[in-house]
Scaffold this active site. Structure first.
Site, mmCIF file in Angstrom:
data_model
loop_
_atom_site.group_PDB
_atom_site.id
_atom_site.type_symbol
_atom_site.label_atom_id
_atom_site.label_comp_id
_atom_site.label_asym_id
_atom_site.label_seq_id
_atom_site.Cartn_x
_atom_site.Cartn_y
_atom_site.Cartn_z
ATOM 1 N N SER A 106 -4.183 6.830 14.616
ATOM 2 C CA SER A 106 -3.633 5.570 15.103
ATOM 3 C C SER A 106 -4.303 5.044 16.375
ATOM 4 C CB SER A 106 -2.127 5.699 15.345
ATOM 5 O OG SER A 106 -1.866 6.473 16.489
ATOM 6 N N LYS A 117 -0.117 6.392 22.342
ATOM 7 C CA LYS A 117 -0.229 4.945 22.112
ATOM 8 C C LYS A 117 -0.594 4.265 23.435
ATOM 9 C CE LYS A 117 1.591 5.270 17.915
ATOM 10 N NZ LYS A 117 0.736 5.360 16.790
#
Length: 173
Positions: A38, A78
């Protein structure tokens, strides 16, 4: 040849160094292994990263920092896009923070992603750099400040990727 005093000094110095290193590791730093795609190409699956723990007095989380946080008993990595009070908007394939276009090659959205968020108290809006492979705040909502483990400061393994982590948004206000 060393005398007893010199041997004792070496032992005490070594012991002190080990204690100091342990103290620093426990209170200031943590490590994490990236477990998914991701955040590519910023981080790749298997990269080992060093975090400056959030509780460290000088470690303030700000927009565009990359963090590790706990979500449903799993640690995730993230990028912080919005903090408390920020307005985050995805519109016509673009990302806006407080009505300012965030230009970055990773953040290109489809029109189905159009959405609008106001970040709540002690919360953060996060995205993965690999936007098409990332489950992030668009899916699970804001993350709470208490769930943040720390801010990424270094990729230390594999050796070919060793680097101090720099903010790819360094030219942004």
């Amino acid at each position: 040849m060393m005398n007893k005093k010199q041997i004792i000094e070496i032992i005490l110095a070594s012991f002190s160094a080990v204690i100091l290193a342990g103290f620093i590791r426990i209170f200031f730093f943590d490590t994490y292994i990236v477990t998914n795609k991701s955040m590519e190409p910023t981080f790749f699956e298997g990269d080992q990263i060093l975090l400056l723990k959030k509780n460290f007095i000088f470690n303030r989380i700000k927009n565009f920092d990359v963090i590790v946080f706990n979500y449903e008993d799993t640690n995730l990595v993230k990028r912080v896009i919005g903090m408390e009070g920020d307005k985050v908007e995805i519109k016509d394939g673009d990302l806006y923070l407080n009505d300012e276009l965030i230009e970055h090659k990773y953040y290109i959205f489809s029109n189905k992603d159009d959405s609008f968020y106001i970040v709540g108290n002690n919360q953060y809006f996060v995205l993965g750099d690999n936007i098409n492979m990332s489950e992030d705040s668009r899916y699970f909502g804001f993350i709470d400040d208490r769930d943040i483990k720390g801010k990424v400061i270094l990729i230390f393994s594999p050796k070919s990727r060793f680097q101090l982590f720099s903010n790819i948004f360094h030219n942004h206000k």
